[in-house]
Write a protein that holds these residues in place. Sequence first.
Motif, mmCIF file in Angstrom:
data_model
loop_
_atom_site.group_PDB
_atom_site.id
_atom_site.type_symbol
_atom_site.label_atom_id
_atom_site.label_comp_id
_atom_site.label_asym_id
_atom_site.label_seq_id
_atom_site.Cartn_x
_atom_site.Cartn_y
_atom_site.Cartn_z
ATOM 1 N N LEU A 117 0.835 -1.198 0.000
ATOM 2 C CA LEU A 117 0.000 0.000 0.000
ATOM 3 C C LEU A 117 0.869 1.248 0.000
ATOM 4 N N LYS A 151 -2.394 5.698 -4.865
ATOM 5 C CA LYS A 151 -3.413 6.742 -4.797
ATOM 6 C C LYS A 151 -3.967 6.950 -6.192
ATOM 7 N N TYR A 196 -12.680 5.268 -0.117
ATOM 8 C CA TYR A 196 -12.829 4.937 1.299
ATOM 9 C C TYR A 196 -12.871 6.225 2.100
ATOM 10 N N LEU A 246 -12.025 8.864 5.083
ATOM 11 C CA LEU A 246 -10.976 9.385 5.952
ATOM 12 C C LEU A 246 -11.654 10.093 7.118
ATOM 13 N N GLU A 269 -9.183 7.729 -2.523
ATOM 14 C CA GLU A 269 -9.378 6.640 -3.474
ATOM 15 C C GLU A 269 -8.037 6.011 -3.795
ATOM 16 N N ILE A 270 -8.024 4.682 -3.887
ATOM 17 C CA ILE A 270 -6.824 3.956 -4.299
ATOM 18 C C ILE A 270 -7.134 3.152 -5.553
ATOM 19 N N ASP A 291 1.839 -3.555 4.769
ATOM 20 C CA ASP A 291 1.931 -2.120 5.030
ATOM 21 C C ASP A 291 2.758 -1.909 6.289
ATOM 22 N N THR A 344 -7.558 2.330 4.551
ATOM 23 C CA THR A 344 -6.821 1.978 3.335
ATOM 24 C C THR A 344 -6.767 0.465 3.163
ATOM 25 N N ALA A 402 -8.216 -1.784 0.083
ATOM 26 C CA ALA A 402 -7.345 -2.699 -0.658
ATOM 27 C C ALA A 402 -7.943 -4.104 -0.720
#
Length: 180
Positions: free
Chosen positions: A61, A85, A98, A100, A106-107, A124, A132, A136
Amino acid sequence: MTATREELLLSRIRDVPDYPRRGVVFKDITPLLADPVAFGALTDALADSCARHGATKVVGLEARGFILGAPVAVRAGLGFIPVRKAGKLPGATLAQAYDLEYGTAEIEVHAEDLSPGDRVMVIDDVLATGGTAGAAIELIRRGGAEVVGIAVLMELGFLGGRARLEPALRGAPLEALLTL
């Protein structure tokens, strides 16, 4: 994990008070990365986790998950997939938004990097709130792959990320080498 490895890792993580804002104590892993013995011990531990759970690929990540995940993948003899990202990857991607603390993020992952039959370990540096990591997990499953676990250097237990991730993990393990 042996107490010796835990002590080594902890001794190489520096607390930076009031960063990035007042009241936050940032956990700086750059001293750990600069120490080849500590970094090697961390890489070995995370690679062992991949082997124990039968991973065939490693997802890292952005951004420190890249620093840890790439050598773990090499050590474990697995492929490495970066989750970035939004807007950082060329070509066709899968995206996942997602929440915050204040807003959303966004990923993305390359659409062709995951396929049915892949057994993915997410790597991670820190598990904080789990946002995050949860995004994922969703991306990996949407790509047709199976999540075999998440492995992190440290878990900030007081932020409740583990509890938030439990439903998304569906029984896959979450391993933290250090819990703070």
